[in-house]
Motif scaffolding. Structure first.
Motif, PDB file in Angstrom:
ATOM      1  N   GLU A   1      -8.123   1.972  -3.997  1.00  7.03           N
ATOM      2  CA  GLU A   1      -7.072   3.133  -4.505  1.00  7.03           C
ATOM      3  C   GLU A   1      -7.921   4.454  -4.225  1.00  7.03           C
ATOM      4  O   GLU A   1      -9.151   4.580  -4.568  1.00  7.03           O
ATOM      5  CB  GLU A   1      -6.892   2.950  -5.911  1.00  7.03           C
ATOM      6  CG  GLU A   1      -6.024   4.027  -6.589  1.00  7.03           C
ATOM      7  CD  GLU A   1      -5.370   3.710  -8.082  1.00  7.03           C
ATOM      8  OE1 GLU A   1      -4.395   3.857  -8.476  1.00  7.03           O
ATOM      9  OE2 GLU A   1      -6.366   3.223  -8.786  1.00  7.03           O
TER      10      GLU A   1
ATOM     11  N   SER B   1       0.809  -0.973   0.039  1.00  2.19           N
ATOM     12  CA  SER B   1       0.195  -0.060   0.014  1.00  2.19           C
ATOM     13  C   SER B   1       0.852   1.235   0.029  1.00  2.19           C
ATOM     14  O   SER B   1       2.084   1.080  -0.311  1.00  2.19           O
ATOM     15  CB  SER B   1      -1.016  -0.111   1.292  1.00  2.19           C
ATOM     16  OG  SER B   1      -1.871   0.990   1.332  1.00  2.19           O
TER      17      SER B   1
ATOM     18  N   SER C   1       2.493  -6.512  -7.719  1.00  3.38           N
ATOM     19  CA  SER C   1       3.430  -6.368  -8.525  1.00  3.38           C
ATOM     20  C   SER C   1       3.866  -7.715  -8.563  1.00  3.38           C
ATOM     21  O   SER C   1       4.506  -8.267  -7.801  1.00  3.38           O
ATOM     22  CB  SER C   1       4.326  -5.532  -8.742  1.00  3.38           C
ATOM     23  OG  SER C   1       5.159  -5.473  -9.865  1.00  3.38           O
TER      24      SER C   1
ATOM     25  N   PHE D   1       1.281  -2.858 -11.970  1.00  2.00           N
ATOM     26  CA  PHE D   1       0.524  -3.203 -10.651  1.00  2.00           C
ATOM     27  C   PHE D   1      -0.753  -3.555 -11.058  1.00  2.00           C
ATOM     28  O   PHE D   1      -1.442  -2.982 -11.896  1.00  2.00           O
ATOM     29  CB  PHE D   1       0.779  -2.015  -9.845  1.00  2.00           C
ATOM     30  CG  PHE D   1       2.000  -1.455  -9.184  1.00  2.00           C
ATOM     31  CD1 PHE D   1       2.463  -1.895  -8.086  1.00  2.00           C
ATOM     32  CD2 PHE D   1       2.731  -0.555 -10.092  1.00  2.00           C
ATOM     33  CE1 PHE D   1       3.727  -1.418  -7.586  1.00  2.00           C
ATOM     34  CE2 PHE D   1       3.921  -0.173  -9.374  1.00  2.00           C
ATOM     35  CZ  PHE D   1       4.541  -0.631  -8.368  1.00  2.00           C
ATOM     36  N   GLU D   2      -1.162  -4.480 -10.330  1.00  2.00           N
ATOM     37  CA  GLU D   2      -2.693  -5.101 -10.215  1.00  2.00           C
ATOM     38  C   GLU D   2      -3.346  -4.361  -9.166  1.00  2.00           C
ATOM     39  O   GLU D   2      -2.804  -4.532  -7.848  1.00  2.00           O
ATOM     40  CB  GLU D   2      -2.610  -6.502 -10.197  1.00  2.00           C
ATOM     41  CG  GLU D   2      -3.906  -7.064 -10.086  1.00  2.00           C
ATOM     42  CD  GLU D   2      -4.252  -8.491  -9.965  1.00  2.00           C
ATOM     43  OE1 GLU D   2      -5.408  -8.887  -9.811  1.00  2.00           O
ATOM     44  OE2 GLU D   2      -2.962  -9.147  -9.823  1.00  2.00           O
ATOM     45  N   ASP D   3      -4.299  -3.801  -9.405  1.00  3.50           N
ATOM     46  CA  ASP D   3      -4.982  -2.901  -8.149  1.00  3.50           C
ATOM     47  C   ASP D   3      -6.003  -3.952  -7.623  1.00  3.50           C
ATOM     48  O   ASP D   3      -6.751  -4.845  -8.297  1.00  3.50           O
ATOM     49  CB  ASP D   3      -5.948  -1.900  -8.989  1.00  3.50           C
ATOM     50  CG  ASP D   3      -6.662  -1.103  -7.648  1.00  3.50           C
ATOM     51  OD1 ASP D   3      -6.211  -1.198  -6.754  1.00  3.50           O
ATOM     52  OD2 ASP D   3      -7.451  -0.386  -8.250  1.00  3.50           O
TER      53      ASP D   3
ATOM     54  N   LYS E   1      -1.998  -2.770  -3.720  1.00  2.00           N
ATOM     55  CA  LYS E   1      -1.408  -3.094  -5.208  1.00  2.00           C
ATOM     56  C   LYS E   1      -0.496  -4.355  -5.028  1.00  2.00           C
ATOM     57  O   LYS E   1       0.102  -4.628  -4.091  1.00  2.00           O
ATOM     58  CB  LYS E   1      -0.340  -1.852  -5.693  1.00  2.00           C
ATOM     59  CG  LYS E   1      -1.265  -0.820  -5.962  1.00  2.00           C
ATOM     60  CD  LYS E   1      -2.223  -0.744  -7.149  1.00  2.00           C
ATOM     61  CE  LYS E   1      -2.717   0.687  -7.896  1.00  2.00           C
ATOM     62  NZ  LYS E   1      -3.602   1.273  -6.735  1.00  2.00           N
TER      63      LYS E   1
ATOM     64  N   LEU F   1      -2.584   4.643  -2.468  1.00  2.00           N
ATOM     65  CA  LEU F   1      -2.707   3.631  -3.433  1.00  2.00           C
ATOM     66  C   LEU F   1      -3.550   2.375  -3.029  1.00  2.00           C
ATOM     67  O   LEU F   1      -3.905   1.779  -4.333  1.00  2.00           O
ATOM     68  CB  LEU F   1      -1.152   2.729  -3.494  1.00  2.00           C
ATOM     69  CG  LEU F   1       0.170   3.458  -3.797  1.00  2.00           C
ATOM     70  CD1 LEU F   1       1.412   2.893  -3.894  1.00  2.00           C
ATOM     71  CD2 LEU F   1      -0.155   4.105  -5.537  1.00  2.00           C
ATOM     72  N   GLY F   2      -4.240   2.289  -2.101  1.00  2.00           N
ATOM     73  CA  GLY F   2      -5.078   1.114  -1.672  1.00  2.00           C
ATOM     74  C   GLY F   2      -4.006  -0.114  -1.532  1.00  2.00           C
ATOM     75  O   GLY F   2      -3.106  -0.021  -1.003  1.00  2.00           O
TER      76      GLY F   2
ATOM     77  N   MET G   1      -1.224   7.812 -10.727  1.00  2.00           N
ATOM     78  CA  MET G   1      -1.991   6.910  -9.765  1.00  2.00           C
ATOM     79  C   MET G   1      -2.682   7.764  -8.593  1.00  2.00           C
ATOM     80  O   MET G   1      -2.514   8.756  -8.310  1.00  2.00           O
ATOM     81  CB  MET G   1      -1.167   5.803  -9.033  1.00  2.00           C
ATOM     82  CG  MET G   1      -0.548   4.907  -9.755  1.00  2.00           C
ATOM     83  SD  MET G   1       0.101   3.633  -8.917  1.00  2.00           S
ATOM     84  CE  MET G   1       1.176   2.475 -10.133  1.00  2.00           C
ATOM     85  N   GLN G   2      -4.119   7.167  -8.248  1.00  2.00           N
ATOM     86  CA  GLN G   2      -4.631   8.038  -7.155  1.00  2.00           C
ATOM     87  C   GLN G   2      -3.881   7.823  -5.736  1.00  2.00           C
ATOM     88  O   GLN G   2      -3.166   6.894  -5.569  1.00  2.00           O
ATOM     89  CB  GLN G   2      -6.088   7.551  -7.129  1.00  2.00           C
ATOM     90  CG  GLN G   2      -7.006   7.833  -8.153  1.00  2.00           C
ATOM     91  CD  GLN G   2      -8.464   7.316  -8.016  1.00  2.00           C
ATOM     92  OE1 GLN G   2      -8.897   7.848  -6.976  1.00  2.00           O
ATOM     93  NE2 GLN G   2      -8.784   6.294  -8.768  1.00  2.00           N
TER      94      GLN G   2
END
Length: 327
Positions: free
Chosen positions: A148, A117, A135, A142-144, A133, A130-131, A126-127
Protein backbone atom coordinates in the motif's frame (compact mmCIF):
# COMPACT_ATOMS: atom_id res chain seq x y z
CA UNK A 1 0.08 -9.39 -38.66
CA UNK A 2 -2.97 -7.53 -39.90
CA UNK A 3 -5.26 -5.03 -38.22
CA UNK A 4 -2.98 -4.08 -35.38
CA UNK A 5 -5.41 -1.29 -34.42
CA UNK A 6 -6.74 -3.41 -31.56
CA UNK A 7 -3.53 -3.46 -29.57
CA UNK A 8 -3.22 0.35 -29.18
CA UNK A 9 -6.91 0.53 -28.26
CA UNK A 10 -6.51 -2.07 -25.53
CA UNK A 11 -3.22 -0.68 -24.29
CA UNK A 12 -4.41 2.91 -24.05
CA UNK A 13 -7.99 2.36 -23.00
CA UNK A 14 -7.94 -0.78 -20.90
CA UNK A 15 -4.53 -1.83 -19.72
CA UNK A 16 -2.50 1.36 -19.15
CA UNK A 17 -4.51 3.71 -16.96
CA UNK A 18 -3.44 6.57 -14.77
CA UNK A 19 -5.81 6.01 -12.45
CA UNK A 20 -10.22 -29.92 -3.67
CA UNK A 21 -12.96 -31.78 -2.88
CA UNK A 22 -13.93 -32.69 0.72
CA UNK A 23 -13.61 -36.30 1.95
CA UNK A 24 -16.80 -38.34 1.36
CA UNK A 25 -18.91 -39.14 4.39
CA UNK A 26 -18.43 -42.71 5.64
CA UNK A 27 -21.39 -45.06 5.36
CA UNK A 28 -21.49 -45.47 9.11
CA UNK A 29 -22.00 -41.76 9.74
CA UNK A 30 -25.25 -40.73 11.38
CA UNK A 31 -27.44 -39.27 8.59
CA UNK A 32 -29.03 -36.91 11.10
CA UNK A 33 -25.62 -35.37 11.82
CA UNK A 34 -24.98 -35.00 8.10
CA UNK A 35 -28.30 -33.26 7.52
CA UNK A 36 -27.65 -30.93 10.45
CA UNK A 37 -24.19 -30.04 9.13
CA UNK A 38 -25.59 -29.40 5.64
CA UNK A 39 -28.27 -27.12 7.04
CA UNK A 40 -25.68 -25.21 9.05
CA UNK A 41 -23.45 -24.82 5.97
CA UNK A 42 -26.38 -23.55 3.92
CA UNK A 43 -27.36 -21.09 6.64
CA UNK A 44 -23.77 -19.80 6.87
CA UNK A 45 -23.50 -19.41 3.10
CA UNK A 46 -26.81 -17.57 2.97
CA UNK A 47 -25.62 -15.21 5.70
CA UNK A 48 -22.48 -14.43 3.72
CA UNK A 49 -24.49 -13.89 0.57
CA UNK A 50 -26.95 -11.57 2.28
CA UNK A 51 -24.23 -9.54 3.98
CA UNK A 52 -22.44 -8.96 0.68
CA UNK A 53 -25.60 -8.07 -1.19
CA UNK A 54 -26.69 -5.58 1.47
CA UNK A 55 -23.86 -3.35 0.26
CA UNK A 56 -25.36 -3.16 -3.22
CA UNK A 57 -27.59 -0.44 -4.62
CA UNK A 58 -29.24 -0.32 -8.06
CA UNK A 59 -27.03 0.84 -10.93
CA UNK A 60 -28.30 2.22 -14.23
CA UNK A 61 -25.47 4.05 -15.89
CA UNK A 62 -22.23 3.74 -17.81
CA UNK A 63 -19.11 2.09 -16.47
CA UNK A 64 -15.72 2.99 -17.87
CA UNK A 65 -12.15 1.72 -17.62
CA UNK A 66 -13.02 -1.87 -16.71
CA UNK A 67 -9.94 -3.69 -15.42
CA UNK A 68 -11.24 -7.12 -14.55
CA UNK A 69 -14.34 -9.30 -14.42
CA UNK A 70 -15.36 -12.51 -12.70
CA UNK A 71 -18.02 -14.56 -10.93
CA UNK A 72 -17.84 -14.73 -7.15
CA UNK A 73 -19.19 -18.11 -6.05
CA UNK A 74 -20.34 -16.97 -2.60
CA UNK A 75 -23.02 -14.65 -3.99
CA UNK A 76 -23.43 -15.72 -7.63
CA UNK A 77 -22.68 -12.28 -9.02
CA UNK A 78 -20.69 -11.31 -12.11
CA UNK A 79 -18.44 -8.49 -10.91
CA UNK A 80 -16.91 -5.78 -13.08
CA UNK A 81 -13.99 -3.76 -11.66
CA UNK A 82 -14.34 -0.24 -13.02
CA UNK A 83 -12.74 3.18 -12.66
CA UNK A 84 -15.51 4.01 -10.17
CA UNK A 85 -15.92 0.89 -8.08
CA UNK A 86 -17.51 -2.53 -8.51
CA UNK A 87 -20.60 -3.11 -10.64
CA UNK A 88 -22.49 -6.40 -10.34
CA UNK A 89 -24.73 -8.24 -12.81
CA UNK A 90 -26.98 -10.83 -11.17
CA UNK A 91 -30.26 -12.40 -12.33
CA UNK A 92 -30.59 -9.86 -15.13
CA UNK A 93 -30.20 -6.84 -12.84
CA UNK A 94 -27.37 -4.38 -12.24
CA UNK A 95 -26.13 -3.09 -8.89
CA UNK A 96 -23.00 -1.40 -7.58
CA UNK A 97 -21.13 -1.59 -4.27
CA UNK A 98 -22.11 1.51 -2.36
CA UNK A 99 -19.45 3.80 -0.82
CA UNK A 100 -16.51 1.82 -2.25
CA UNK A 101 -15.74 3.69 -5.43
CA UNK A 102 -12.10 2.69 -5.79
CA UNK A 103 -10.36 2.55 -9.16
CA UNK A 104 -9.71 -1.19 -9.20
CA UNK A 105 -6.82 -2.60 -11.25
CA UNK A 106 -5.58 -6.18 -11.62
CA UNK A 107 -8.94 -7.39 -10.30
CA UNK A 108 -9.42 -11.15 -9.75
CA UNK A 109 -12.63 -12.78 -8.49
CA UNK A 110 -12.16 -15.70 -6.08
CA UNK A 111 -14.52 -18.29 -4.61
CA UNK A 112 -15.15 -16.15 -1.53
CA UNK A 113 -14.50 -12.62 -2.78
CA UNK A 114 -11.85 -10.84 -4.77
CA UNK A 115 -8.26 -9.62 -4.82
CA UNK A 116 -7.34 -6.33 -6.45
CA UNK A 117 -4.92 -3.46 -6.74
CA UNK A 118 -5.53 0.06 -8.01
CA UNK A 119 -6.18 3.49 -6.56
CA UNK A 120 -8.43 4.40 -3.61
CA UNK A 121 -11.52 6.54 -3.55
CA UNK A 122 -10.30 9.94 -2.34
CA UNK A 123 -12.80 9.78 0.57
CA UNK A 124 -11.57 6.39 1.85
CA UNK A 125 -8.46 7.46 3.72
CA UNK A 126 -6.45 4.65 2.11
CA UNK A 127 -2.97 5.28 0.80
CA UNK A 128 -2.47 5.60 -2.94
CA UNK A 129 -1.87 3.21 -4.62
CA UNK A 130 -3.78 0.40 -2.95
CA UNK A 131 -1.02 -2.21 -3.21
CA UNK A 132 -2.77 -5.58 -3.01
CA UNK A 133 -6.08 -5.91 -1.16
CA UNK A 134 -8.34 -8.90 -0.53
CA UNK A 135 -12.02 -8.73 0.39
CA UNK A 136 -14.20 -11.66 1.44
CA UNK A 137 -17.31 -9.66 2.31
CA UNK A 138 -18.25 -8.16 -1.04
CA UNK A 139 -16.02 -5.11 -0.68
CA UNK A 140 -17.16 -3.82 2.71
CA UNK A 141 -13.73 -4.41 4.28
CA UNK A 142 -10.26 -5.14 2.93
CA UNK A 143 -7.29 -7.17 4.12
CA UNK A 144 -3.99 -5.54 3.22
CA UNK A 145 -1.59 -7.97 1.52
CA UNK A 146 1.16 -5.38 1.25
CA UNK A 147 2.58 -2.64 -0.95
CA UNK A 148 0.00 0.00 0.00
CA UNK A 149 1.34 3.41 -0.99
CA UNK A 150 4.01 1.71 -3.13
CA UNK A 151 2.73 -0.22 -6.13
CA UNK A 152 -0.28 -0.47 -8.43
CA UNK A 153 -0.27 -3.97 -9.94
CA UNK A 154 -1.99 -3.90 -13.32
CA UNK A 155 -1.01 -7.46 -14.28
CA UNK A 156 -1.96 -9.88 -11.49
CA UNK A 157 -3.29 -13.45 -11.40
CA UNK A 158 -4.92 -15.10 -8.37
CA UNK A 159 -5.87 -18.74 -7.82
CA UNK A 160 -9.67 -18.87 -7.52
CA UNK A 161 -9.59 -21.45 -4.72
CA UNK A 162 -6.03 -21.02 -3.38
CA UNK A 163 -5.66 -17.21 -3.27
CA UNK A 164 -2.04 -17.67 -4.40
CA UNK A 165 -0.71 -14.91 -6.65
CA UNK A 166 1.46 -14.19 -9.67
CA UNK A 167 2.20 -10.55 -10.53
CA UNK A 168 4.29 -8.27 -12.68
CA UNK A 169 5.96 -5.60 -10.59
CA UNK A 170 6.59 -2.51 -12.76
CA UNK A 171 9.07 -0.86 -10.39
CA UNK A 172 11.17 -2.01 -7.42
CA UNK A 173 9.43 -1.68 -4.05
CA UNK A 174 10.17 -2.67 -0.45
CA UNK A 175 9.95 -6.43 -1.16
CA UNK A 176 10.33 -6.91 -4.92
CA UNK A 177 12.64 -6.08 -7.75
CA UNK A 178 11.13 -5.17 -11.12
CA UNK A 179 9.75 -8.23 -12.91
CA UNK A 180 7.54 -11.25 -12.31
CA UNK A 181 6.94 -12.62 -8.82
CA UNK A 182 4.76 -15.33 -7.29
CA UNK A 183 3.39 -16.10 -3.85
CA UNK A 184 2.60 -19.70 -2.91
CA UNK A 185 1.08 -18.74 0.44
CA UNK A 186 -1.66 -16.27 -0.53
CA UNK A 187 0.55 -13.19 -0.26
CA UNK A 188 2.54 -13.95 2.89
CA UNK A 189 5.85 -14.19 1.03
CA UNK A 190 7.15 -13.63 -2.50
CA UNK A 191 9.80 -14.98 -4.84
CA UNK A 192 10.92 -13.69 -8.22
CA UNK A 193 10.51 -15.88 -11.30
CA UNK A 194 12.54 -15.87 -14.50
CA UNK A 195 9.56 -15.95 -16.92
CA UNK A 196 11.85 -17.33 -19.63
CA UNK A 197 10.21 -17.47 -23.05
CA UNK A 198 7.55 -14.89 -22.23
CA UNK A 199 7.71 -12.22 -24.95
CA UNK A 200 6.06 -8.91 -25.74
CA UNK A 201 3.98 -6.50 -23.67
CA UNK A 202 1.99 -8.60 -21.21
CA UNK A 203 -1.51 -7.28 -20.59
CA UNK A 204 -3.19 -10.11 -18.71
CA UNK A 205 -2.21 -12.98 -16.42
CA UNK A 206 -4.27 -15.98 -15.31
CA UNK A 207 -3.68 -18.75 -12.75
CA UNK A 208 -5.32 -22.18 -12.50
CA UNK A 209 -7.92 -22.22 -9.68
CA UNK A 210 -6.17 -25.06 -7.80
CA UNK A 211 -2.74 -25.67 -9.37
CA UNK A 212 -0.68 -22.51 -8.82
CA UNK A 213 2.08 -23.81 -11.06
CA UNK A 214 -0.14 -23.33 -14.12
CA UNK A 215 -0.09 -19.72 -15.34
CA UNK A 216 -1.10 -18.16 -18.65
CA UNK A 217 -0.16 -14.78 -20.09
CA UNK A 218 -1.68 -12.72 -22.90
CA UNK A 219 0.67 -10.34 -24.73
CA UNK A 220 0.97 -8.60 -28.06
CA UNK A 221 3.04 -11.61 -29.14
CA UNK A 222 0.34 -14.18 -28.39
CA UNK A 223 -0.76 -16.51 -25.59
CA UNK A 224 1.89 -18.12 -23.38
CA UNK A 225 1.58 -21.02 -20.93
CA UNK A 226 3.70 -21.92 -17.91
CA UNK A 227 3.52 -25.17 -15.94
CA UNK A 228 6.33 -24.38 -13.49
CA UNK A 229 4.97 -21.38 -11.65
CA UNK A 230 6.18 -18.79 -14.13
CA UNK A 231 9.83 -19.83 -14.38
CA UNK A 232 9.36 -20.61 -18.08
CA UNK A 233 6.64 -20.07 -20.68
CA UNK A 234 5.76 -21.66 -24.01
CA UNK A 235 3.94 -19.78 -26.77
CA UNK A 236 0.76 -21.67 -27.76
CA UNK A 237 -0.46 -19.32 -30.54
CA UNK A 238 1.14 -17.93 -33.68
CA UNK A 239 0.57 -14.71 -35.63
CA UNK A 240 -2.13 -13.33 -33.32
CA UNK A 241 -2.46 -10.80 -30.56
CA UNK A 242 -3.12 -12.43 -27.22
CA UNK A 243 -6.04 -10.56 -25.69
CA UNK A 244 -7.44 -12.59 -22.75
CA UNK A 245 -6.90 -15.71 -20.63
CA UNK A 246 -8.90 -17.63 -18.03
CA UNK A 247 -8.48 -21.02 -16.33
CA UNK A 248 -11.30 -23.34 -15.37
CA UNK A 249 -10.52 -26.55 -13.49
CA UNK A 250 -10.05 -28.53 -16.71
CA UNK A 251 -9.18 -26.01 -19.42
CA UNK A 252 -7.52 -22.75 -20.43
CA UNK A 253 -9.81 -20.33 -22.25
CA UNK A 254 -8.05 -17.64 -24.24
CA UNK A 255 -8.84 -14.80 -26.62
CA UNK A 256 -6.82 -13.68 -29.64
CA UNK A 257 -7.12 -11.22 -32.50
CA UNK A 258 -5.76 -11.21 -36.06
CA UNK A 259 -8.31 -10.89 -38.85
CA UNK A 260 -11.07 -11.12 -36.27
CA UNK A 261 -11.66 -11.92 -32.63
CA UNK A 262 -11.36 -15.53 -31.56
CA UNK A 263 -12.15 -17.41 -28.34
CA UNK A 264 -10.62 -20.86 -27.75
CA UNK A 265 -11.05 -23.56 -25.11
CA UNK A 266 -7.81 -25.52 -24.67
CA UNK A 267 -8.10 -28.69 -22.59
CA UNK A 268 -5.23 -29.31 -20.22
CA UNK A 269 -4.29 -32.19 -22.54
CA UNK A 270 -3.70 -29.59 -25.29
CA UNK A 271 -6.79 -30.30 -27.42
CA UNK A 272 -8.44 -27.09 -28.62
CA UNK A 273 -11.98 -26.09 -29.55
CA UNK A 274 -13.04 -22.69 -30.89
CA UNK A 275 -16.06 -21.13 -29.20
CA UNK A 276 -18.52 -19.10 -31.29
CA UNK A 277 -18.62 -15.40 -30.45
CA UNK A 278 -21.41 -12.84 -30.95
CA UNK A 279 -21.15 -10.48 -33.91
CA UNK A 280 -18.17 -8.21 -33.19
CA UNK A 281 -16.80 -5.63 -35.63
CA UNK A 282 -13.16 -4.63 -35.11
CA UNK A 283 -13.40 -5.67 -31.48
CA UNK A 284 -11.77 -8.30 -29.29
CA UNK A 285 -12.28 -10.17 -26.02
CA UNK A 286 -10.19 -8.67 -23.22
CA UNK A 287 -11.78 -10.33 -20.16
CA UNK A 288 -13.64 -13.61 -19.85
CA UNK A 289 -15.07 -15.67 -17.02
CA UNK A 290 -16.91 -18.93 -16.37
CA UNK A 291 -19.60 -19.44 -13.76
CA UNK A 292 -18.21 -21.76 -11.03
CA UNK A 293 -21.36 -23.91 -10.90
CA UNK A 294 -22.29 -23.94 -14.61
CA UNK A 295 -19.43 -24.62 -17.07
CA UNK A 296 -21.56 -23.55 -20.04
CA UNK A 297 -22.22 -20.10 -18.58
CA UNK A 298 -19.51 -17.77 -19.87
CA UNK A 299 -19.13 -14.00 -19.90
CA UNK A 300 -16.92 -11.80 -22.09
CA UNK A 301 -15.96 -8.13 -22.00
CA UNK A 302 -14.50 -6.47 -25.09
CA UNK A 303 -12.10 -3.68 -26.04
CA UNK A 304 -15.05 -1.47 -27.05
CA UNK A 305 -16.81 -1.83 -23.71
CA UNK A 306 -19.40 -4.42 -24.72
CA UNK A 307 -20.25 -7.47 -22.59
CA UNK A 308 -22.20 -10.64 -23.31
CA UNK A 309 -23.22 -13.76 -21.40
CA UNK A 310 -23.97 -17.23 -22.75
CA UNK A 311 -25.76 -20.08 -20.95
CA UNK A 312 -24.87 -22.71 -23.58
CA UNK A 313 -21.10 -22.40 -24.21
CA UNK A 314 -21.43 -19.87 -27.02
CA UNK A 315 -24.41 -21.18 -28.96
CA UNK A 316 -26.39 -18.08 -27.96
CA UNK A 317 -25.24 -14.82 -26.42
CA UNK A 318 -27.14 -12.10 -24.52
CA UNK A 319 -25.69 -8.59 -24.47
CA UNK A 320 -25.52 -7.06 -21.00
CA UNK A 321 -23.33 -4.02 -21.76
CA UNK A 322 -23.31 -1.77 -24.83
CA UNK A 323 -20.28 0.52 -24.95
CA UNK A 324 -20.35 0.59 -21.15
CA UNK A 325 -24.10 1.25 -20.85
CA UNK A 326 -25.86 -1.41 -18.81
CA UNK A 327 -28.62 -3.31 -20.58
Amino acid sequence: MKKNWLWPVMAAGLFISACSAETAQEETEDPTDTATESAEETETASAVDSAAMELEVPFDGVMDHVHGMGYIEENSGLYFASHHGLKVHRDGKWTEIEDQYHDFMGFNATATGFVSSGHPDMQSGMQNPLGIKRSDDGGETFEDLGFEGETDFHEMAVGYNTNNLFVFNPQANSEMETGFHRSDDAGESWQQTAAEGLEGKVTYLAMHPDDSMMIAAASNQGIFLSEDGGESFTRITEGELGTAAFFSEDALYYGTYSEQAKLVKRDLSGEEQEISLPDMTEDGVVYLAQHPENPEQLAIYTAKGHAWETQDAGENWTQILNAGQVQ
